[in-house]
Design a protein around this motif. Structure first.
Motif, PDB file in Angstrom:
ATOM      1  N   TYR A 199      -1.368   0.270 -10.419  1.00  0.00           N
ATOM      2  CA  TYR A 199      -2.653   0.261 -10.109  1.00  0.00           C
ATOM      3  C   TYR A 199      -3.518  -0.402 -11.176  1.00  0.00           C
ATOM      4  N   GLY A 200      -4.388  -1.324 -10.526  1.00  0.00           N
ATOM      5  CA  GLY A 200      -5.382  -1.656 -11.583  1.00  0.00           C
ATOM      6  C   GLY A 200      -6.391  -0.809 -12.287  1.00  0.00           C
ATOM      7  N   ASN A 201      -6.691   0.267 -11.270  1.00  0.00           N
ATOM      8  CA  ASN A 201      -7.532   1.363 -11.769  1.00  0.00           C
ATOM      9  C   ASN A 201      -6.622   2.405 -12.281  1.00  0.00           C
ATOM     10  N   LYS A 202      -6.638   2.513 -13.691  1.00  0.00           N
ATOM     11  CA  LYS A 202      -6.017   3.366 -14.496  1.00  0.00           C
ATOM     12  C   LYS A 202      -6.009   4.807 -14.166  1.00  0.00           C
ATOM     13  N   LEU A 203      -7.644   5.256 -13.391  1.00  0.00           N
ATOM     14  CA  LEU A 203      -7.649   6.501 -13.126  1.00  0.00           C
ATOM     15  C   LEU A 203      -6.728   7.241 -12.236  1.00  0.00           C
ATOM     16  N   PHE A 204      -6.574   6.146 -11.212  1.00  0.00           N
ATOM     17  CA  PHE A 204      -5.362   6.447 -10.133  1.00  0.00           C
ATOM     18  C   PHE A 204      -4.089   6.864 -10.824  1.00  0.00           C
ATOM     19  N   ALA A 205      -3.868   6.303 -11.880  1.00  0.00           N
ATOM     20  CA  ALA A 205      -2.328   6.789 -12.551  1.00  0.00           C
ATOM     21  C   ALA A 205      -2.315   8.332 -13.136  1.00  0.00           C
ATOM     22  N   PHE A 206      -3.655   9.036 -13.256  1.00  0.00           N
ATOM     23  CA  PHE A 206      -3.676  10.258 -13.759  1.00  0.00           C
ATOM     24  C   PHE A 206      -3.387  10.990 -12.554  1.00  0.00           C
ATOM     25  N   ILE A 207      -3.421  10.585 -11.135  1.00  0.00           N
ATOM     26  CA  ILE A 207      -3.606  11.455 -10.213  1.00  0.00           C
ATOM     27  C   ILE A 207      -2.140  12.424 -10.183  1.00  0.00           C
ATOM     28  N   PRO A 208      -1.021  11.738 -10.368  1.00  0.00           N
ATOM     29  CA  PRO A 208       0.289  12.605 -10.417  1.00  0.00           C
ATOM     30  C   PRO A 208       0.425  13.617 -11.709  1.00  0.00           C
ATOM     31  N   LEU A 209      -0.178  13.085 -12.545  1.00  0.00           N
ATOM     32  CA  LEU A 209      -0.277  13.980 -13.761  1.00  0.00           C
ATOM     33  C   LEU A 209      -1.106  15.370 -13.462  1.00  0.00           C
ATOM     34  N   LEU A 210      -2.337  14.983 -12.643  1.00  0.00           N
ATOM     35  CA  LEU A 210      -3.033  16.160 -12.534  1.00  0.00           C
ATOM     36  C   LEU A 210      -2.308  17.154 -11.342  1.00  0.00           C
ATOM     37  N   LEU A 211      -1.810  16.508 -10.435  1.00  0.00           N
ATOM     38  CA  LEU A 211      -0.909  17.166  -9.448  1.00  0.00           C
ATOM     39  C   LEU A 211       0.022  18.176 -10.162  1.00  0.00           C
ATOM     40  N   THR A 212       0.792  17.535 -10.901  1.00  0.00           N
ATOM     41  CA  THR A 212       1.801  18.391 -11.708  1.00  0.00           C
ATOM     42  C   THR A 212       1.292  19.672 -12.532  1.00  0.00           C
ATOM     43  N   VAL A 213      -0.056  19.545 -13.082  1.00  0.00           N
ATOM     44  CA  VAL A 213      -0.511  20.548 -13.697  1.00  0.00           C
ATOM     45  C   VAL A 213      -0.932  21.613 -12.547  1.00  0.00           C
ATOM     46  N   LEU A 214      -1.681  20.976 -11.537  1.00  0.00           N
ATOM     47  CA  LEU A 214      -2.318  21.893 -10.397  1.00  0.00           C
ATOM     48  C   LEU A 214      -1.033  22.745  -9.722  1.00  0.00           C
TER      49      LEU A 214
ATOM     50  N   LEU B   2       0.820  -1.298  -0.025  1.00  0.00           N
ATOM     51  CA  LEU B   2       0.044  -0.101   0.034  1.00  0.00           C
ATOM     52  C   LEU B   2       1.036   1.182  -0.135  1.00  0.00           C
ATOM     53  N   ILE B   3       1.923   1.314   0.754  1.00  0.00           N
ATOM     54  CA  ILE B   3       2.787   2.307   0.840  1.00  0.00           C
ATOM     55  C   ILE B   3       3.451   2.470  -0.602  1.00  0.00           C
ATOM     56  N   ALA B   4       3.724   1.385  -1.213  1.00  0.00           N
ATOM     57  CA  ALA B   4       4.467   1.544  -2.611  1.00  0.00           C
ATOM     58  C   ALA B   4       3.487   2.134  -3.570  1.00  0.00           C
ATOM     59  N   LYS B   5       2.047   2.051  -3.569  1.00  0.00           N
ATOM     60  CA  LYS B   5       1.342   2.625  -4.332  1.00  0.00           C
ATOM     61  C   LYS B   5       1.269   4.047  -4.165  1.00  0.00           C
ATOM     62  N   PHE B   6       1.441   4.258  -2.929  1.00  0.00           N
ATOM     63  CA  PHE B   6       1.105   5.873  -2.264  1.00  0.00           C
ATOM     64  C   PHE B   6       2.139   6.484  -2.655  1.00  0.00           C
ATOM     65  N   MET B   7       3.596   5.909  -2.658  1.00  0.00           N
ATOM     66  CA  MET B   7       4.696   6.745  -3.056  1.00  0.00           C
ATOM     67  C   MET B   7       4.765   7.288  -4.374  1.00  0.00           C
ATOM     68  N   LEU B   8       4.122   6.382  -5.383  1.00  0.00           N
ATOM     69  CA  LEU B   8       4.008   6.663  -6.729  1.00  0.00           C
ATOM     70  C   LEU B   8       2.967   7.689  -7.124  1.00  0.00           C
ATOM     71  N   LEU B   9       2.186   8.191  -6.151  1.00  0.00           N
ATOM     72  CA  LEU B   9       1.081   9.309  -6.397  1.00  0.00           C
ATOM     73  C   LEU B   9       2.044  10.644  -6.408  1.00  0.00           C
ATOM     74  N   ASP B  10       3.128  10.633  -5.711  1.00  0.00           N
ATOM     75  CA  ASP B  10       4.049  11.649  -5.820  1.00  0.00           C
ATOM     76  C   ASP B  10       4.501  11.989  -7.431  1.00  0.00           C
TER      77      ASP B  10
ATOM     78  N   ALA C 216       8.204  11.254  -8.102  1.00  0.00           N
ATOM     79  CA  ALA C 216       8.399   9.646  -7.950  1.00  0.00           C
ATOM     80  C   ALA C 216       7.697   8.937  -9.243  1.00  0.00           C
ATOM     81  N   GLN C 217       6.764   9.529  -9.686  1.00  0.00           N
ATOM     82  CA  GLN C 217       6.056   8.910 -10.902  1.00  0.00           C
ATOM     83  C   GLN C 217       6.880   9.277 -12.004  1.00  0.00           C
TER      84      GLN C 217
ATOM     85  N   VAL D 200       3.428   3.681 -11.774  1.00  0.00           N
ATOM     86  CA  VAL D 200       2.073   3.976 -11.522  1.00  0.00           C
ATOM     87  C   VAL D 200       1.082   3.312 -12.443  1.00  0.00           C
ATOM     88  N   TRP D 201       1.353   3.423 -13.540  1.00  0.00           N
ATOM     89  CA  TRP D 201       0.542   2.677 -14.841  1.00  0.00           C
ATOM     90  C   TRP D 201       0.345   1.218 -14.670  1.00  0.00           C
ATOM     91  N   THR D 202       1.351   0.359 -14.078  1.00  0.00           N
ATOM     92  CA  THR D 202       1.465  -0.930 -13.973  1.00  0.00           C
ATOM     93  C   THR D 202       0.884  -1.328 -12.469  1.00  0.00           C
TER      94      THR D 202
END
Length: 275
Positions: free
Chosen positions: A240-255, A206-214, A217-218, A236-238
């Motif tokens: 997470y089973g739900n690909k929507l989570f993979a867009f979180i770091p991209l969205l954070l970058t834009v924000l 779970l921590i590994a998945k959380f790390m890649l939301l940075d 790191a992504q 992050v693309w491989t």
């Protein structure tokens, strides 16, 4: 259409000339007086890589067991060096160019952009070295290498957004430089650079998945995956089973970039007065 393009060209022609000259000047001054000059842009990450490899891989056995890990470590070191240098130098860029702000009228954001672009030039040289090393090692180059420029662009946008926030704050509060040093040190160990993500994933998935939301790191993991070893480097693309989570770091970058631009533009008119 042609008239609109011509107006845009005339409007930004002066800004582009100033930007180009600042990039050239900053890059030349960075190595002024040193014997090796621009070679330091390659030697610094290589020396840091050697230290990390001996300490963390050879002695502490921080490795995923794959033959590509040394070149993956070198790639991560180069990318982190860019992020650290771009944000740290961008932080001080407005204060360091205070005399220029009082004498010449031009868009202030060019100063921060020129400093970060100078770091981007060093990164381009370093990634060239990574590719050369990869040709003589076990790196697996695939069509995914075409995605690397997009990954690097994302890292640049992230670093530029943070640099604009920090440079604005540094004009008013000089303590920001010391705080950012500590934050960078903490981020360095929070991002899987000197250790493989599989070490964390094995015991703390779970921590590994959380790390890649940075976003940092992504991007670093994406560049390693696309450039060196698609089979051995998780992203992050491989993960997470739900690909929507993979867009979180991209969205954070834009924000982060949009917020940095907003903060910078809101205060840039007062920079000359404060300095």
């Amino acid at each position: 259409m042609k008239a609109s393009l011509k107006r845009l060209q005339q409007r930004y022609r002066y800004s582009f000339i100033v930007f180009k000259e600042l990039v050239k000047t900053d890059f030349q001054l960075r190595y002024q007086g040193s014997f090796l000059g621009v070679l330091w842009s390659v030697l610094k990450p290589l020396m840091l890589f050697c230290v990390m490899y001996v300490v963390f891989v050879r002695f502490l056995h921080f490795t995923d067991g794959t033959p590509t890990f040394p070149i993956v470590l070198l790639c991560g070191t180069c990318l982190w060096s860019f992020f650290s240098e771009a944000t740290s130098m961008g932080l001080q860029s407005i204060v360091n160019r205070g005399d220029l702000l009082r004498k010449v009228h031009f868009p202030t954001y060019i100063i921060v952009a020129s400093v970060t672009m100078g770091s981007m030039i060093s990164l381009a040289i370093n990634l060239g070295v990574v590719i050369v090393f990869g040709l003589f090692t076990t790196a697996h180059f695939t069509w995914r290498i075409l995605l690397v420029p997009l990954n690097v662009f994302q890292l640049y946008i992230l670093a530029l957004g943070i640099a604009m926030i920090l440079s604005t704050m540094f004009v008013y509060y000089r303590d920001i430089a010391h705080i950012w040093e500590v934050v960078l040190q903490a981020m360095f160990y929070a991002v899987p650079i000197i250790y493989p993500l599989s070490m964390v994933q094995k015991n703390y998935p779970l921590i590994a998945k959380f790390m890649l939301l940075d976003p940092a790191a992504q991007v670093i993991m994406d560049v390693r995956h696309n450039l060196i070893s698609p089979e051995n480097v998780p992203t992050v693309w491989t993960l997470y089973g739900n690909k929507l989570f993979a867009f979180i770091p991209l969205l954070l970058t834009v924000l982060i970039f949009m917020f940095g631009l907003y903060v910078f533009r809101s205060h840039s008119r007062k920079f000359a007065e404060v300095l």
